[in-house]
Design an enzyme around this catalytic site. Structure first.
Site, short mmCIF file in Angstrom:
data_model
loop_
_atom_site.label_atom_id
_atom_site.label_comp_id
_atom_site.label_asym_id
_atom_site.label_seq_id
_atom_site.Cartn_x
_atom_site.Cartn_y
_atom_site.Cartn_z
N VAL A 277 2.38 8.31 4.77
CA VAL A 277 3.18 7.15 5.16
C VAL A 277 4.51 7.66 5.69
CG1 VAL A 277 4.15 4.95 4.44
CG2 VAL A 277 2.10 5.81 3.33
N LYS B 252 1.32 3.80 8.01
CA LYS B 252 0.40 4.50 7.13
C LYS B 252 -0.73 5.06 7.99
CE LYS B 252 -2.63 3.69 3.13
NZ LYS B 252 -3.08 2.67 2.16
N ASP C 51 -4.59 -5.07 -7.99
CA ASP C 51 -3.83 -3.90 -8.42
C ASP C 51 -2.35 -4.23 -8.54
OD1 ASP C 51 -3.35 -0.45 -7.33
OD2 ASP C 51 -3.62 -1.29 -9.33
N GLY D 46 5.92 9.74 1.99
CA GLY D 46 4.97 10.15 0.96
C GLY D 46 3.57 10.33 1.49
N GLU D 47 2.72 10.87 0.61
CA GLU D 47 1.33 11.10 0.94
C GLU D 47 0.46 10.67 -0.24
OE1 GLU D 47 2.05 14.99 3.82
OE2 GLU D 47 0.41 14.96 2.36
N GLY D 48 -0.77 10.30 0.06
CA GLY D 48 -1.71 9.91 -0.97
C GLY D 48 -3.09 10.44 -0.66
N GLY E 85 -4.02 9.17 3.08
CA GLY E 85 -3.23 9.57 4.23
C GLY E 85 -1.76 9.67 3.89
#
Length: 740
Positions: A23, A38, A132, A16-18, A21
């Protein structure tokens, strides 16, 4: 370029991406272990704010450890980019489970909450608030565990910050950017628990400001959950933080009491049983399980599915060691290792892990200078107050040095080239057992203000782990400091122990003697004394400012090690006891084929079957047996030799080189057999200059007892080392092995 990748790792797929950056799932080439990495987007590598935030996440992760937290293995910062190497957990996020099942049985929700609360408790014990906690950051494994991930916006307890978090679970004080406390995390965890048992979030609104108002002022909707858990909801979601449990550990205690009262002693077992079928199917069906890690290490990243955000993990729990870091550093530049290690506990247990000692990195920029160096931190002590005292003592040589080295009357000056002074430390663990921990810090300053080679000082730290207290050098000895004749006796031993080439090996031109109070009176501006000492495995290492004895300043300090047997009449009785009486000196070398090891004289290396050799460590053998494998000791097995009766050892499984089950000799029950294996830990551990794949298994015997089996495997030499007897000092013996 955003496709920068760490050398030494082979990427197996995207997780995945966020916003920060990407992962990825990756395999470490040397050990074949799988991790989640990451990467900070390369376009942010030159952005000081983004880089600092990314580094902060790694620093927070380095503070926390435990079986219910997805661990940080390593933080790497290079000119090409930055990366966080993490544990990857074979499981699925609570968010994914709730997306498929909407509502959970109370026992199941309580079981998940308990595990993740234990993760929070570990963070709180390290002085960190997660901020969180949400379903996407709780991972559930098929083995019956829940783990906490993603410390991207975590802060130190007591710090204020912006109103960061996930709105659906944010505490009233968090909305206002108030002080973050463990009670802030308790509120979020309770909101998630409410969602698990009610089938929806406690407050829902399309507009953020409306949601804030609900969290700050709306009544707690505990009437929408089963009656037995209403008190937990009311306590955990109290608007006033002072009315909530003070932290996750206290909340776990309340949770267990309520669960037993409402659902019986087997509530946790029943909860995991209810989850096992549904969650197990979800894990097996997850596309991430098909990325090549196999059934033992298929990963899941926080957020569930492929669209991961941050954080992640893997059931193998690999500890990326300093040796691996060195290889990476050679290829890409500076590597900052912030190992954070914590044992995996068996399912449905709150047992505190054994003490772990980690070598971490601390960096900071101060007024006119900066600091980047190593320090030592422990975790896993049952007595958390003692653990805090120990860690404070381990940090004191750095804290005091940074705070007091530059007085107001002599502030740091810029270098001729315009640079600022750089202060750093190297740390070395000299001795580590259940009673003593000794560390030496080598502190240096890169600045021409202190000569061509900068400034340098040394500071050992010795900790009595039975009390959680430091032992100053003077207290290591009995009436030596302050007594001139006994100090002279010690001085003679230092000269006798000096090796050819050492500063103390030759007489100085103008000989002097050590001051009577050489261990306690400060001698240098850094507060060092003329003579400092710390125990190692086999002797006492002394750090001597040789110029006091008439040697040139280049001898400041010089290092000399004296064997314990020469010092027994000078050591304090308490220290002799901590060292194990007369120390049972290791005086015998055993050749186990690929390498030699130095062991106590009473240990015996015996031959067993052609594939196995036994290092027997005790005179008595289990059940009165006479064969080597009945006796307490260590097995050295040649995995290159196998036949139908002795199949080879398979990494990822307990050691057993026979076609039938393995007996439970180590608990004195040779008639019972081992079964029901649970992998508790998997990492790299040193054997001499090499690294072995290490596994730790918990096996249940047919009579109900348990065996802990520790296995080291060296793939290139095909050597397997097995310990089921908790052999004292074995780790240190293997670390000091000499390869043939």
């Amino acid at each position: 370029m955003d496709d920068w990748a760490l050398p030494g790792f082979t990427e197996m797929g995207s997780l995945g991406e966020g916003g920060f950056g990407r992962v990825v799932l990756a395999r470490h080439d040397e050990s074949a272990q799988v991790v989640a990495i990451k990467y900070l987007y390369a376009r942010f590598a030159a952005d000081p704010r983004r880089l600092a935030e990314f580094r902060h996440e790694a620093q927070i992760l380095s503070r926390v450890s435990g079986p219910h937290i997805a661990r940080l293995h390593q933080f790497v910062e290079t000119p090409q980019g930055a990366a966080i190497i993490m544990e990857a957990v074979h499981g699925i996020s609570l968010k994914e489970i709730l997306g498929r099942q909407e509502k959970l049985e109370p026992e199941a929700a309580l079981a998940i909450l308990k595990g993740s609360l234990l993760g929070l408790a570990g963070a709180h014990a390290a002085g960190t608030v997660h901020r969180d906690y949400k379903p996407a950051n709780v991972l559930v494994t098929r083995e019956g565990q829940s783990k906490l991930v993603d410390f991207g916006i975590a802060v130190l307890a007591g710090q204020t910050g912006v109103a960061a978090g996930t709105p659906a679970y944010m505490a009233p004080e968090q909305w206002a950017g108030g002080i973050a406390t463990p009670a802030t995390d308790v509120y979020a965890a309770t909101c998630v628990f409410f969602q698990c048992v009610a089938g929806h979030r406690p407050y829902e609104a399309e507009q953020t400001e409306v949601l804030r108002t609900l969290h700050e002022y709306a009544p707690i909707p505990f009437g929408e959950v089963p009656e037995p858990v209403r008190d937990l909801i009311a306590r955990g979601m109290a608007k006033d933080a002072a009315q909530r449990p003070s932290g996750a550990a206290e909340f776990v205690t309340e949770l267990e009491a309520s669960a037993r009262k409402a659902y019986g002693e087997d509530w946790e077992r029943n909860g995991w049983h209810w989850l096992a079928k549904g969650a197990g199917v979800l894990v097996a069906l997850s596309p991430l399980a098909l990325l090549g890690a196999g059934t033992a290490a298929a990963p899941v990243i926080a957020g569930g599915g492929v669209a991961a955000t941050t954080g992640g993990g893997i059931a193998l729990g690999l500890k990326v060691t300093a040796a691996v870091a060195a290889v990476t550093a050679a290829a890409v530049g500076t590597v900052v290792v912030v190992n954070a290690d914590g044992d995996e506990a068996p399912p449905q247990t709150t047992t505190v892990a054994a003490m772990k000692v980690d070598l971490l990195t601390r960096t900071e920029k101060l007024d006119g200078f900066d600091y980047n160096g190593k320090y030592v931190r422990i975790s896993g002590l049952k007595d958390k107050a003692a653990e805090e005292r120990v860690n404070k003592a381990l940090m004191a040589p750095i804290d005091g040095w940074l705070a007091g080295f530059w007085p107001d009357s002599y502030p740091p000056q810029r270098e001729p080239d315009g640079d600022i002074p750089h202060m750093k430390t190297e740390a070395e663990i000299l001795r580590q057992d259940d009673k003593l921990l000794s560390v030496v810090y080598k502190r240096s300053i890169d600045s021409v203000q202190f000569g061509n080679h900068g400034g340098f000082s040394i500071r050992p730290v010795v900790i009595d782990l039975t009390k959680g207290e430091p032992i100053p050098t003077a207290r290591l000895f009995d009436n030596v400091d302050g007594t001139a004749d006994r100090m002279l006796m010690l001085e003679d031993m230092l000269f006798d122990a000096a090796r050819p080439g050492d500063c103390l090996a030759d007489a100085p031109s103008s000989p002097e003697h050590l001051p009577a109070r050489a261990m306690s009176d400060p001698w240098s501006v850094t507060g060092d004394t003329v003579l400092q000492a710390a125990p190692t495995a086999n002797g006492m290492t002394f750090y001597v400012y040789g110029s006091v004895l008439g040697y040139p300043r280049v001898c400041d300090p010089t290092q000399v090690t004296v064997e314990f047997r020469h010092l027994l009449h000078l050591l304090s009785p308490g220290v002799v006891n901590l060292l194990g009486g007369t120390q049972g000196q290791r005086t015998k070398v055993d050749n186990v084929g690929a390498f030699t090891i130095t062991t106590p004289e009473k240990w015996s290396l015996l031959s067993g079957a052609p594939i196995e050799r036994y290092l027997v460590t005790a005179d008595q053998c289990a059940g009165g047996g006479t064969q080597p494998f009945h006796c307490a000791g260590v097995v050295f097995s040649d995995n290159s030799r196998a036949d139908p009766a002795t199949p080879p050892y398979e990494p990822g499984k307990p050691y057993n080189r026979s076609t039938g089950p393995r007996p439970c000799h180590s608990i004195g029950a040779p008639g019972e057999t081992q079964g029901a294996p649970t992998l508790q830990m998997k990492e790299l551990r040193p054997v001499g200059t090499k690294r072995a794949a290490y596994e730790e298994w918990r096996l249940t015997c047919s009579g109900g007892g348990t065996v802990t089996q520790r296995v080291w495997f060296l793939p290139k030499t095909r050597l397997v080392i097995v310990d089921e007897w908790n052999t004292p000092g074995l780790d240190k013996i293997l670390e000091e092995a000499q390869w043939n």
